[in-house]
Design a protein around this motif. Structure first.
Motif, PDB file in Angstrom:
ATOM      1  N   ALA A  76       0.831  -1.210   0.000  1.00 21.22           N
ATOM      2  CA  ALA A  76       0.000   0.000   0.000  1.00 21.22           C
ATOM      3  C   ALA A  76       0.861   1.253   0.000  1.00 21.22           C
ATOM      4  O   ALA A  76       0.603   2.208  -0.744  1.00 21.22           O
ATOM      5  CB  ALA A  76      -0.929  -0.012   1.211  1.00 21.22           C
ATOM      6  N   GLU A  77       1.908   1.263   0.814  1.00 16.34           N
ATOM      7  CA  GLU A  77       2.812   2.409   0.855  1.00 16.34           C
ATOM      8  C   GLU A  77       3.658   2.493  -0.409  1.00 16.34           C
ATOM      9  O   GLU A  77       3.986   3.587  -0.866  1.00 16.34           O
ATOM     10  CB  GLU A  77       3.718   2.334   2.080  1.00 16.34           C
ATOM     11  CG  GLU A  77       3.054   2.718   3.389  1.00 16.34           C
ATOM     12  CD  GLU A  77       2.764   4.209   3.498  1.00 16.34           C
ATOM     13  OE1 GLU A  77       3.203   4.974   2.621  1.00 16.34           O
ATOM     14  OE2 GLU A  77       2.090   4.601   4.468  1.00 16.34           O
ATOM     15  N   ARG A  78       3.983   1.348  -0.970  1.00  7.56           N
ATOM     16  CA  ARG A  78       4.758   1.341  -2.216  1.00  7.56           C
ATOM     17  C   ARG A  78       3.953   2.016  -3.330  1.00  7.56           C
ATOM     18  O   ARG A  78       4.483   2.824  -4.088  1.00  7.56           O
ATOM     19  CB  ARG A  78       5.110  -0.088  -2.635  1.00  7.56           C
ATOM     20  CG  ARG A  78       6.176  -0.167  -3.732  1.00  7.56           C
ATOM     21  CD  ARG A  78       6.255  -1.542  -4.381  1.00  7.56           C
ATOM     22  NE  ARG A  78       6.264  -2.642  -3.438  1.00  7.56           N
ATOM     23  CZ  ARG A  78       6.046  -3.909  -3.780  1.00  7.56           C
ATOM     24  NH1 ARG A  78       5.801  -4.220  -5.050  1.00  7.56           N
ATOM     25  NH2 ARG A  78       6.058  -4.867  -2.883  1.00  7.56           N
ATOM     26  N   VAL A  79       2.676   1.688  -3.401  1.00 11.60           N
ATOM     27  CA  VAL A  79       1.810   2.307  -4.401  1.00 11.60           C
ATOM     28  C   VAL A  79       1.644   3.797  -4.121  1.00 11.60           C
ATOM     29  O   VAL A  79       1.677   4.623  -5.037  1.00 11.60           O
ATOM     30  CB  VAL A  79       0.438   1.598  -4.448  1.00 11.60           C
ATOM     31  CG1 VAL A  79      -0.562   2.393  -5.265  1.00 11.60           C
ATOM     32  CG2 VAL A  79       0.598   0.199  -5.029  1.00 11.60           C
ATOM     33  N   ALA A  80       1.498   4.159  -2.850  1.00 16.53           N
ATOM     34  CA  ALA A  80       1.373   5.572  -2.492  1.00 16.53           C
ATOM     35  C   ALA A  80       2.618   6.350  -2.900  1.00 16.53           C
ATOM     36  O   ALA A  80       2.529   7.460  -3.447  1.00 16.53           O
ATOM     37  CB  ALA A  80       1.133   5.718  -0.991  1.00 16.53           C
ATOM     38  N   GLY A  81       3.779   5.772  -2.653  1.00 11.98           N
ATOM     39  CA  GLY A  81       5.027   6.423  -3.048  1.00 11.98           C
ATOM     40  C   GLY A  81       5.130   6.594  -4.546  1.00 11.98           C
ATOM     41  O   GLY A  81       5.603   7.623  -5.048  1.00 11.98           O
ATOM     42  N   CYS A  82       4.651   5.595  -5.284  1.00 12.58           N
ATOM     43  CA  CYS A  82       4.657   5.650  -6.747  1.00 12.58           C
ATOM     44  C   CYS A  82       3.737   6.760  -7.235  1.00 12.58           C
ATOM     45  O   CYS A  82       4.100   7.550  -8.117  1.00 12.58           O
ATOM     46  CB  CYS A  82       4.225   4.298  -7.297  1.00 12.58           C
ATOM     47  SG  CYS A  82       4.210   4.177  -9.096  1.00 12.58           S
ATOM     48  N   ILE A  83       2.546   6.846  -6.647  1.00 10.64           N
ATOM     49  CA  ILE A  83       1.582   7.892  -7.010  1.00 10.64           C
ATOM     50  C   ILE A  83       2.195   9.277  -6.824  1.00 10.64           C
ATOM     51  O   ILE A  83       2.077  10.154  -7.689  1.00 10.64           O
ATOM     52  CB  ILE A  83       0.306   7.752  -6.156  1.00 10.64           C
ATOM     53  CG1 ILE A  83      -0.490   6.525  -6.578  1.00 10.64           C
ATOM     54  CG2 ILE A  83      -0.558   9.016  -6.254  1.00 10.64           C
ATOM     55  CD1 ILE A  83      -1.624   6.185  -5.631  1.00 10.64           C
ATOM     56  N   GLN A  84       2.849   9.466  -5.688  1.00  7.49           N
ATOM     57  CA  GLN A  84       3.407  10.773  -5.362  1.00  7.49           C
ATOM     58  C   GLN A  84       4.633  11.097  -6.207  1.00  7.49           C
ATOM     59  O   GLN A  84       4.812  12.234  -6.657  1.00  7.49           O
ATOM     60  CB  GLN A  84       3.730  10.828  -3.874  1.00  7.49           C
ATOM     61  CG  GLN A  84       2.473  10.780  -3.005  1.00  7.49           C
ATOM     62  CD  GLN A  84       2.736  10.407  -1.564  1.00  7.49           C
ATOM     63  OE1 GLN A  84       3.727   9.756  -1.241  1.00  7.49           O
ATOM     64  NE2 GLN A  84       1.842  10.826  -0.670  1.00  7.49           N
ATOM     65  N   ALA A  85       5.462  10.086  -6.457  1.00  3.90           N
ATOM     66  CA  ALA A  85       6.689  10.314  -7.228  1.00  3.90           C
ATOM     67  C   ALA A  85       6.387  10.717  -8.666  1.00  3.90           C
ATOM     68  O   ALA A  85       7.091  11.548  -9.250  1.00  3.90           O
ATOM     69  CB  ALA A  85       7.561   9.059  -7.200  1.00  3.90           C
ATOM     70  N   PHE A  86       5.333  10.148  -9.246  1.00  2.19           N
ATOM     71  CA  PHE A  86       5.007  10.405 -10.650  1.00  2.19           C
ATOM     72  C   PHE A  86       3.806  11.337 -10.825  1.00  2.19           C
ATOM     73  O   PHE A  86       3.343  11.534 -11.943  1.00  2.19           O
ATOM     74  CB  PHE A  86       4.771   9.084 -11.386  1.00  2.19           C
ATOM     75  CG  PHE A  86       6.013   8.258 -11.552  1.00  2.19           C
ATOM     76  CD1 PHE A  86       6.929   8.528 -12.564  1.00  2.19           C
ATOM     77  CD2 PHE A  86       6.300   7.224 -10.674  1.00  2.19           C
ATOM     78  CE1 PHE A  86       8.084   7.771 -12.716  1.00  2.19           C
ATOM     79  CE2 PHE A  86       7.458   6.454 -10.807  1.00  2.19           C
ATOM     80  CZ  PHE A  86       8.351   6.735 -11.831  1.00  2.19           C
ATOM     81  N   GLU A  87       3.311  11.880  -9.712  1.00  2.00           N
ATOM     82  CA  GLU A  87       2.185  12.836  -9.737  1.00  2.00           C
ATOM     83  C   GLU A  87       1.010  12.283 -10.555  1.00  2.00           C
ATOM     84  O   GLU A  87       0.524  12.904 -11.496  1.00  2.00           O
ATOM     85  CB  GLU A  87       2.658  14.183 -10.287  1.00  2.00           C
ATOM     86  CG  GLU A  87       3.764  14.820  -9.436  1.00  2.00           C
ATOM     87  CD  GLU A  87       4.199  16.169  -9.972  1.00  2.00           C
ATOM     88  OE1 GLU A  87       3.970  16.445 -11.157  1.00  2.00           O
ATOM     89  OE2 GLU A  87       4.757  16.948  -9.185  1.00  2.00           O
TER      90      GLU A  87
END
Length: 226
Positions: A76-87
Motif C-alpha cells: 500500500a505504501e509502495r503504491v502511495a510512493g509511486c503515485i506521489q513520485a510520478f504525480e
C-alpha cells in the motif's frame, strides 16, 4: 493515467515466475507490452527495493517504462510512493502474474473514473471475469485519503481489500462481464500448472499475432472443457 504493475521475483508457489518464459516471453513482459500499446496510459513497474528484484527493474528499463521501488510487505505504501513520485491523477492496479489484459475494459474504466461522482471502478463485483483478470481503477486523491485506514498487515499487502470490505461507504462503478460468467477460466500464472495451461492455449494461436481476449477465453474453455 497510470497502470501500476505490481511484481516481485520470489513467490512461494512459483519461484521466479515473473521472469519465467510463457509463450516465448517472460511473464512480466506480457502486461508491460500490452500497456505499452496503449498510449493513453503510463505503465510503471512498482517492485521492491531488494537486490533480488533488480532483474525486473532491468526488464522495465529495457522496455522503456518507468520504475518505482519500495517496501516488500507494505505494498500500500509502495503504491502511495509511486503515485506521489510520478504525480499520478488516477491509476490502475495491475498484477504482474496476469498476462492477458482486457484493454477495452481498462480504457473504459479510466474513462469512467473521470466522473467526479465515482471513486473506484472494479470488475470484481461480482466475480465473473476469468480468474486472475482484474480491473481496479481509482482516483489517487481517493486512495491517498484512505491510506491511513490501511493499518493491518492484510490491508498493507492487499491494498484494495479495505475498499471491498467497506464498499458501501464509497462511490463505486462495477464493470459487467458481457458474456455472463467465465470465472472458472484461469488466465493467470500463479502456479507451474497454470503456466502449462496458458502455454497450451497459446500454442494454438499463430506466432506473431496478439490474441484477442475473447479468443483466449474460448480456447481455454474448448481445450479444458470448462
Amino acid at each position: 493515467k497510470a497502470a501500476i504493475i505490481l511484481a516481485r521475483i520470489d513467490s512461494s508457489r512459483f519461484p521466479r515466475k515473473a521472469v519465467t518464459k510463457v509463450g516465448g516471453k517472460r511473464l512480466i513482459e506480457w502486461s508491460i507490452d500490452a500497456l505499452i500499446s496503449m498510449p493513453e496510459i503510463k505503465p510503471i513497474l512498482a517492485t521492491t527495493d531488494r537486490a533480488i528484484d533488480d532483474p525486473l527493474a532491468i526488464i522495465a528499463a529495457q522496455k522503456g517504462i518507468a520504475v518505482f521501488r519500495g517496501d516488500l510487505d507494505n505494498v500500500a505504501e509502495r503504491v502511495a510512493g509511486c503515485i506521489q513520485a510520478f504525480e499520478i491523477d488516477s491509476f490502475a492496479r495491475i498484477n504482474g502474474d496476469s498476462p492477458f489484459l482486457p484493454q477495452k475494459d481498462l480504457l473504459e474504466a479510466f474513462s469512467i473514473i473521470e466522473d467526479p461522482t465515482i471513486d473506484f471502478v472494479t470488475n470484481l463485483l461480482p466475480r465473473a471475469f476469468p480468474y486472475g483478470v482484474s480491473i481496479e481503477v481509482m482516483k489517487s486523491s481517493f486512495y491517498l485519503a484512505h491510506l491511513p485506514q490501511l493499518t493491518s498487515a492484510h490491508y498493507r499487502e492487499h491494498l484494495t481489500s479495505y475498499f471491498y470490505d467497506h464498499i458501501d461507504q464509497f462511490k463505486v462503478h462495477k464493470i459487467k462481464y458481457a458474456p455472463g460468467n467465465d470465472h472458472e477460466v484461469r488466465l493467470v500464472v500463479d502456479t507451474p500448472e497454470d503456466k502449462v495451461r496458458i502455454e497450451n492455449i497459446l500454442a494454438q494461436i499463430p506466432q506473431n499475432r496478439t490474441p484477442e481476449f475473447s479468443e483466449l477465453v474460448n480456447l481455454y474453455k474448448n481445450t479444458f472443457n470448462t
